[in-house]
Design an enzyme around this catalytic site. Structure first.
Site, PDB file in Angstrom:
ATOM      1  N   PRO A 131       0.793  -1.227   0.000  1.00  0.00           N
ATOM      2  CA  PRO A 131       0.000   0.000   0.000  1.00  0.00           C
ATOM      3  C   PRO A 131       0.828   1.282   0.000  1.00  0.00           C
ATOM      4  O   PRO A 131       1.831   1.382   0.725  1.00  0.00           O
ATOM      5  CB  PRO A 131      -0.808  -0.111   1.298  1.00  0.00           C
ATOM      6  CG  PRO A 131      -0.932  -1.573   1.538  1.00  0.00           C
ATOM      7  CD  PRO A 131       0.335  -2.188   1.006  1.00  0.00           C
ATOM      8  N   ASN A 132       0.374   2.218  -0.797  1.00  0.00           N
ATOM      9  CA  ASN A 132       0.898   3.593  -0.885  1.00  0.00           C
ATOM     10  C   ASN A 132       2.243   3.727  -1.597  1.00  0.00           C
ATOM     11  O   ASN A 132       2.716   4.839  -1.827  1.00  0.00           O
ATOM     12  CB  ASN A 132       0.992   4.235   0.520  1.00  0.00           C
ATOM     13  CG  ASN A 132      -0.367   4.299   1.185  1.00  0.00           C
ATOM     14  OD1 ASN A 132      -1.309   4.823   0.605  1.00  0.00           O
ATOM     15  ND2 ASN A 132      -0.479   3.741   2.384  1.00  0.00           N
ATOM     16  N   TYR A 151      11.084   8.621   2.368  1.00  0.00           N
ATOM     17  CA  TYR A 151      11.011   7.763   1.187  1.00  0.00           C
ATOM     18  C   TYR A 151      11.751   8.296  -0.039  1.00  0.00           C
ATOM     19  O   TYR A 151      11.790   7.622  -1.072  1.00  0.00           O
ATOM     20  CB  TYR A 151       9.537   7.476   0.865  1.00  0.00           C
ATOM     21  CG  TYR A 151       8.795   6.914   2.068  1.00  0.00           C
ATOM     22  CD1 TYR A 151       9.275   5.792   2.742  1.00  0.00           C
ATOM     23  CD2 TYR A 151       7.646   7.536   2.568  1.00  0.00           C
ATOM     24  CE1 TYR A 151       8.631   5.292   3.863  1.00  0.00           C
ATOM     25  CE2 TYR A 151       6.990   7.034   3.695  1.00  0.00           C
ATOM     26  CZ  TYR A 151       7.490   5.919   4.332  1.00  0.00           C
ATOM     27  OH  TYR A 151       6.860   5.427   5.444  1.00  0.00           O
ATOM     28  N   HIS A 195      12.769  -2.095   2.790  1.00  0.00           N
ATOM     29  CA  HIS A 195      12.123  -0.840   3.197  1.00  0.00           C
ATOM     30  C   HIS A 195      13.021   0.317   2.819  1.00  0.00           C
ATOM     31  O   HIS A 195      14.242   0.253   3.041  1.00  0.00           O
ATOM     32  CB  HIS A 195      11.895  -0.807   4.713  1.00  0.00           C
ATOM     33  CG  HIS A 195      11.038  -1.937   5.170  1.00  0.00           C
ATOM     34  ND1 HIS A 195       9.684  -1.964   4.989  1.00  0.00           N
ATOM     35  CD2 HIS A 195      11.364  -3.109   5.760  1.00  0.00           C
ATOM     36  CE1 HIS A 195       9.207  -3.103   5.457  1.00  0.00           C
ATOM     37  NE2 HIS A 195      10.209  -3.819   5.924  1.00  0.00           N
ATOM     38  N   ASN A 221       8.369  -5.092  -0.575  1.00  0.00           N
ATOM     39  CA  ASN A 221       8.211  -4.007   0.392  1.00  0.00           C
ATOM     40  C   ASN A 221       6.727  -3.990   0.726  1.00  0.00           C
ATOM     41  O   ASN A 221       5.920  -3.493  -0.063  1.00  0.00           O
ATOM     42  CB  ASN A 221       8.640  -2.662  -0.205  1.00  0.00           C
ATOM     43  CG  ASN A 221       8.520  -1.543   0.825  1.00  0.00           C
ATOM     44  OD1 ASN A 221       7.882  -1.710   1.870  1.00  0.00           O
ATOM     45  ND2 ASN A 221       9.131  -0.401   0.532  1.00  0.00           N
ATOM     46  N   ARG A 232       6.378   0.747  14.027  1.00  0.00           N
ATOM     47  CA  ARG A 232       7.028   0.360  12.767  1.00  0.00           C
ATOM     48  C   ARG A 232       8.217  -0.569  12.993  1.00  0.00           C
ATOM     49  O   ARG A 232       8.778  -1.123  12.059  1.00  0.00           O
ATOM     50  CB  ARG A 232       7.530   1.589  12.017  1.00  0.00           C
ATOM     51  CG  ARG A 232       6.420   2.407  11.415  1.00  0.00           C
ATOM     52  CD  ARG A 232       7.005   3.478  10.508  1.00  0.00           C
ATOM     53  NE  ARG A 232       6.112   4.594  10.396  1.00  0.00           N
ATOM     54  CZ  ARG A 232       5.106   4.679   9.517  1.00  0.00           C
ATOM     55  NH1 ARG A 232       4.903   3.722   8.649  1.00  0.00           N
ATOM     56  NH2 ARG A 232       4.317   5.730   9.503  1.00  0.00           N
ATOM     57  N   SER A 273      12.880   3.308   4.223  1.00  0.00           N
ATOM     58  CA  SER A 273      13.276   3.970   5.474  1.00  0.00           C
ATOM     59  C   SER A 273      13.809   2.926   6.458  1.00  0.00           C
ATOM     60  O   SER A 273      13.572   1.723   6.284  1.00  0.00           O
ATOM     61  CB  SER A 273      12.076   4.702   6.080  1.00  0.00           C
ATOM     62  OG  SER A 273      11.073   3.769   6.461  1.00  0.00           O
ATOM     63  N   ARG A 279      12.312   4.330  13.656  1.00  0.00           N
ATOM     64  CA  ARG A 279      11.115   5.175  13.566  1.00  0.00           C
ATOM     65  C   ARG A 279      10.159   4.876  14.736  1.00  0.00           C
ATOM     66  O   ARG A 279      10.599   4.434  15.793  1.00  0.00           O
ATOM     67  CB  ARG A 279      10.448   4.957  12.204  1.00  0.00           C
ATOM     68  CG  ARG A 279      11.359   5.385  11.036  1.00  0.00           C
ATOM     69  CD  ARG A 279      10.676   5.238   9.706  1.00  0.00           C
ATOM     70  NE  ARG A 279       9.496   6.103   9.590  1.00  0.00           N
ATOM     71  CZ  ARG A 279       8.651   6.071   8.572  1.00  0.00           C
ATOM     72  NH1 ARG A 279       8.857   5.220   7.576  1.00  0.00           N
ATOM     73  NH2 ARG A 279       7.614   6.883   8.544  1.00  0.00           N
ATOM     74  N   ARG A 297       5.294  10.890  -1.733  1.00  0.00           N
ATOM     75  CA  ARG A 297       5.070  10.674  -0.304  1.00  0.00           C
ATOM     76  C   ARG A 297       6.158  11.370   0.493  1.00  0.00           C
ATOM     77  O   ARG A 297       7.142  11.824  -0.067  1.00  0.00           O
ATOM     78  CB  ARG A 297       5.130   9.185   0.038  1.00  0.00           C
ATOM     79  CG  ARG A 297       4.020   8.360  -0.475  1.00  0.00           C
ATOM     80  CD  ARG A 297       4.199   6.930  -0.013  1.00  0.00           C
ATOM     81  NE  ARG A 297       3.802   6.739   1.372  1.00  0.00           N
ATOM     82  CZ  ARG A 297       3.968   5.597   2.048  1.00  0.00           C
ATOM     83  NH1 ARG A 297       4.541   4.560   1.460  1.00  0.00           N
ATOM     84  NH2 ARG A 297       3.577   5.481   3.296  1.00  0.00           N
ATOM     85  N   ALA A 345       2.905  -0.613   5.024  1.00  0.00           N
ATOM     86  CA  ALA A 345       2.426  -0.731   6.404  1.00  0.00           C
ATOM     87  C   ALA A 345       1.979  -2.151   6.758  1.00  0.00           C
ATOM     88  O   ALA A 345       1.919  -2.509   7.942  1.00  0.00           O
ATOM     89  CB  ALA A 345       1.284   0.254   6.640  1.00  0.00           C
ATOM     90  N   HIS A 400       3.786  -4.436   9.328  1.00  0.00           N
ATOM     91  CA  HIS A 400       3.670  -4.404  10.781  1.00  0.00           C
ATOM     92  C   HIS A 400       2.477  -5.192  11.324  1.00  0.00           C
ATOM     93  O   HIS A 400       2.408  -5.451  12.517  1.00  0.00           O
ATOM     94  CB  HIS A 400       3.609  -2.947  11.244  1.00  0.00           C
ATOM     95  CG  HIS A 400       4.625  -2.080  10.547  1.00  0.00           C
ATOM     96  ND1 HIS A 400       5.986  -2.291  10.702  1.00  0.00           N
ATOM     97  CD2 HIS A 400       4.508  -1.059   9.653  1.00  0.00           C
ATOM     98  CE1 HIS A 400       6.646  -1.413   9.937  1.00  0.00           C
ATOM     99  NE2 HIS A 400       5.762  -0.660   9.295  1.00  0.00           N
ATOM    100  N   ASP A 419       1.100 -15.231   5.902  1.00  0.00           N
ATOM    101  CA  ASP A 419       0.722 -16.621   5.631  1.00  0.00           C
ATOM    102  C   ASP A 419       0.878 -16.958   4.154  1.00  0.00           C
ATOM    103  O   ASP A 419       1.338 -18.050   3.805  1.00  0.00           O
ATOM    104  CB  ASP A 419      -0.735 -16.871   6.063  1.00  0.00           C
ATOM    105  CG  ASP A 419      -0.867 -17.072   7.562  1.00  0.00           C
ATOM    106  OD1 ASP A 419       0.166 -17.224   8.245  1.00  0.00           O
ATOM    107  OD2 ASP A 419      -2.012 -17.076   8.065  1.00  0.00           O
ATOM    108  N   GLU A 441      12.954  -8.928   2.251  1.00  0.00           N
ATOM    109  CA  GLU A 441      12.103  -7.801   2.642  1.00  0.00           C
ATOM    110  C   GLU A 441      12.893  -6.506   2.471  1.00  0.00           C
ATOM    111  O   GLU A 441      14.074  -6.462   2.816  1.00  0.00           O
ATOM    112  CB  GLU A 441      11.736  -8.006   4.117  1.00  0.00           C
ATOM    113  CG  GLU A 441      10.901  -6.924   4.733  1.00  0.00           C
ATOM    114  CD  GLU A 441      10.717  -7.184   6.240  1.00  0.00           C
ATOM    115  OE1 GLU A 441      11.139  -8.259   6.746  1.00  0.00           O
ATOM    116  OE2 GLU A 441      10.178  -6.290   6.908  1.00  0.00           O
TER     117      GLU A 441
HETATM  118  C1  DQA Z   1       7.983   1.331   4.400  1.00  0.00           C
HETATM  119  C2  DQA Z   1       7.915   1.519   5.907  1.00  0.00           C
HETATM  120  C3  DQA Z   1       6.497   1.288   6.427  1.00  0.00           C
HETATM  121  O1  DQA Z   1       6.448   1.471   7.827  1.00  0.00           O
HETATM  122  C4  DQA Z   1       5.538   2.264   5.770  1.00  0.00           C
HETATM  123  O2  DQA Z   1       4.218   2.002   6.206  1.00  0.00           O
HETATM  124  C5  DQA Z   1       5.632   2.259   4.299  1.00  0.00           C
HETATM  125  C6  DQA Z   1       6.951   2.182   3.662  1.00  0.00           C
HETATM  126  C7  DQA Z   1       9.370   1.710   3.825  1.00  0.00           C
HETATM  127  O3  DQA Z   1       9.628   1.384   2.676  1.00  0.00           O
HETATM  128  O4  DQA Z   1      10.162   2.357   4.516  1.00  0.00           O
HETATM  129  O5  DQA Z   1       4.630   2.387   3.587  1.00  0.00           O
HETATM  130  O6  DQA Z   1       7.765  -0.037   4.089  1.00  0.00           O
END
Ligand code: DQA
Length: 144
Positions: free
Chosen positions: A9-10, A22, A99, A73, A110, A101, A106, A17, A76, A79, A86, A97
Site C-alpha cells: 500500500p501507498n 522515502y 524498506h 516491500n 514500525r 526507510s 522510527r 510521499r 504498512a 507491521h 501466511d 524484505e
Molecule cells: C515502508 C515503511 C512502512 O512502515 C511504511 O508504512 C511504508 C513504507 C518503507 O519502505 O520504509 O509504507 O515499508
C-alpha cells in the site's frame, strides 16, 4: 530465473510521499533501475503493486508456482499483515524484505515486522537502492 517484486500500500506514490523518509525517486524511476539490473543479471522480473492486502495475496497464490523468489516491500502491512505473511509462507519461496526507510529507527509500531522471521534477509534505510541490494541478495542466495 524469475523474481517477483511486490510493493504494498501507498508505494505507488513514491516520489510524492513523505520525501524525508522515502526520497524523491518515483516508482517509474526505481523500476527502470531494477529492470536494468535484472537485464545485467540475466533474470526476469515481474512487478506488482496493490493498495489491498487481499489482491497481493491473490497475486502471490497465482504466480508463486512460476517464480523462484520474491522481493517485497509490504508497506504498512509489514507491521500487521498476517494474511500476507501466511501467503508468503505458503508460497515456500525465498523472500527478501525491503524498506526505503529505517523502520528500526522510527515509531515503535514500525519497528516490528511480521515478515522478517520468514525472510532470508531484510534491507532497510538505504532508500530506493535497497530494492537493488535486495534483488542482488536474493539472486546470490538462489545461485548458491
Ligand atoms: C515502508 C515503511 C512502512 O512502515 C511504511 O508504512 C511504508 C513504507 C518503507 O519502505 O520504509 O509504507 O515499508
Amino acid at each position: 530465473m524469475k523474481v517477483l517484486l511486490i510493493n504494498g500500500p501507498n508505494l505507488n506514490l513514491l516520489g510524492q510521499r513523505d520525501k524525508n523518509f522515502y526520497g524523491t525517486a518515483s516508482i517509474e524511476h526505481i523500476l527502470g533501475e531494477v529492470q536494468s539490473m535484472s537485464a545485467e543479471l540475466g533474470i526476469q522480473i515481474d512487478y506488482y503493486q496493490s493498495n489491498h492486502e487481499g489482491e497481493i495475496i491473490d497475486y502471490i497464490q497465482t504466480y508463486s508456482p512460476q517464480i523462484d523468489g520474491i522481493v517485497i516491500n509490504p508497506g504498512a502491512l509489514t507491521h500487521y499483515g498476517l494474511s500476507l505473511r501466511d501467503a508468503l509462507l505458503d508460497a515456500g519461496l525465498p523472500v527478501v524484505e525491503v524498506h526505503l526507510s529505517n523502520i528500526h529507527g522510527r515509531e515503535d509500531y514500525r519497528r516490528n515486522s511480521v515478515i522478517t522471521s520468514l525472510s532470508i534477509g531484510q534491507v532497510a534505510g538505504l532508500g530506493w537502492k535497497g530494492y537493488l541490494y535486495a534483488l542482488e541478495g536474493l539472486i546470490e542466495y538462489l545461485k548458491s
